[in-house]
Enzyme design. Sequence first.
Site, PDB file in Angstrom:
ATOM      1  N   GLY A 118       6.577 -70.657 -27.014  1.00  0.00           N
ATOM      2  CA  GLY A 118       6.601 -70.690 -28.377  1.00  0.00           C
ATOM      3  C   GLY A 118       7.610 -69.938 -29.115  1.00  0.00           C
ATOM      4  O   GLY A 118       7.963 -70.223 -30.175  1.00  0.00           O
ATOM      5  N   GLU A 141       6.057 -73.742 -18.769  1.00  0.00           N
ATOM      6  CA  GLU A 141       4.701 -74.170 -18.924  1.00  0.00           C
ATOM      7  C   GLU A 141       4.217 -74.708 -17.550  1.00  0.00           C
ATOM      8  O   GLU A 141       3.072 -74.860 -17.350  1.00  0.00           O
ATOM      9  CB  GLU A 141       4.556 -75.187 -19.905  1.00  0.00           C
ATOM     10  CG  GLU A 141       4.626 -74.598 -21.316  1.00  0.00           C
ATOM     11  CD  GLU A 141       6.102 -74.258 -21.954  1.00  0.00           C
ATOM     12  OE1 GLU A 141       6.054 -73.802 -22.881  1.00  0.00           O
ATOM     13  OE2 GLU A 141       7.047 -74.389 -21.056  1.00  0.00           O
ATOM     14  N   ASP A 149       6.310 -77.877 -24.661  1.00  0.00           N
ATOM     15  CA  ASP A 149       5.950 -78.311 -25.970  1.00  0.00           C
ATOM     16  C   ASP A 149       6.781 -77.551 -27.178  1.00  0.00           C
ATOM     17  O   ASP A 149       7.934 -77.321 -26.886  1.00  0.00           O
ATOM     18  CB  ASP A 149       4.393 -78.327 -26.202  1.00  0.00           C
ATOM     19  CG  ASP A 149       3.663 -76.438 -26.309  1.00  0.00           C
ATOM     20  OD1 ASP A 149       4.434 -75.788 -25.504  1.00  0.00           O
ATOM     21  OD2 ASP A 149       2.875 -76.368 -27.104  1.00  0.00           O
TER      22      ASP A 149
END
Length: 353
Positions: A118, A141, A149
């Site tokens: 993030g 991830e 993402d």
Amino acid sequence: MTDSDRSHVLTRIANGLGHLTLNRPRAINALDLGMINDLHAALDAWERHPGVDLIVLDGAGERGFCAGGDVRGLREQILGGDPDAAGVFFRAEYALNARIAEYPKPVVALADGATMGGGIGLAGHAAVRVVTERSRLAMPETRIGFTPDVGGSWLLARAPGRTGEYLALTGRTMDAADALYAGFADHLVVSASLEPLREALQNRADPASPTEIVLLFDDTAGAPALAAARPWIDDAFAADTVVEIVDRLRARPEPEALATADTLGELSPTALAVTLEAVRRARTLPDLRAALAQEYGLVLWFAATQPDLVEGIRAQLVDKDRSPRWHPARLADVSPETVDAAFAFEPSRPLWG
């Protein structure tokens, strides 16, 4: 808006500079939904604010800019039988990633220290992206049975050669030189110069641009290890499947290639297969928003259907035994139909709308 010691996002304005600081230093400024909403609110307020023409985004403490998102909370939602609740967090987070990329005023991100997951979604899409000698960037991830993402697939798809596939599948950490080489950062500024840089951005002489100011502090990075490893990375990670990538790695003479094959053997086979396809599909997408939409479907597919995500978070972050039990356990047992199902998954609520 004013600073508050209890706030996890500090906001202040001075001399045309809007300053946003992630303020959870004990958690390496890991993002929760409240922080995401606070960042949204500040950017909304400052978009047409006549007293703000430049944004600086940084993190409190010396350990890192942002260690990622709240994946423990994600695990609790899934175990609680409500994987759809994860969509609330991801919709807000991805909208923020796109907002930073499209913001009408320059955003300067200071990605000092750990910048993971993030954190890449915040810093990686800013207009001016600064790293330091302490920076450690990664999209890790696959290590928790998940897939990159926050627009990470968009950045990875545009890395030189096959380094995007390599970084995505292995979750390897980049130093400043590697981050600059891979396109995750624009400038290296030594950490001791960050405060003078902030002061220069605040007291800039009109019409000096943020980039021109950062260049005054720009340092020279060393040779990127990624560039030196391109021969074996490009050869192996050009293969069509993860199984073939591992075979090519084991056929290479470089010790690093063999070590990489061993690393891939420890990670979630499903996450690896989906991630490889995600990076390659991202190369064909028109923009960041399209990549975020693709990622949104994939992450909710993992949350709704894949036990590897819960198991990976358990092994890495909850019990910390580093011994996940993947299902399936072998790369050869991940069928093409499983990958197709991941990309065909339709969330109950769309990302954009």
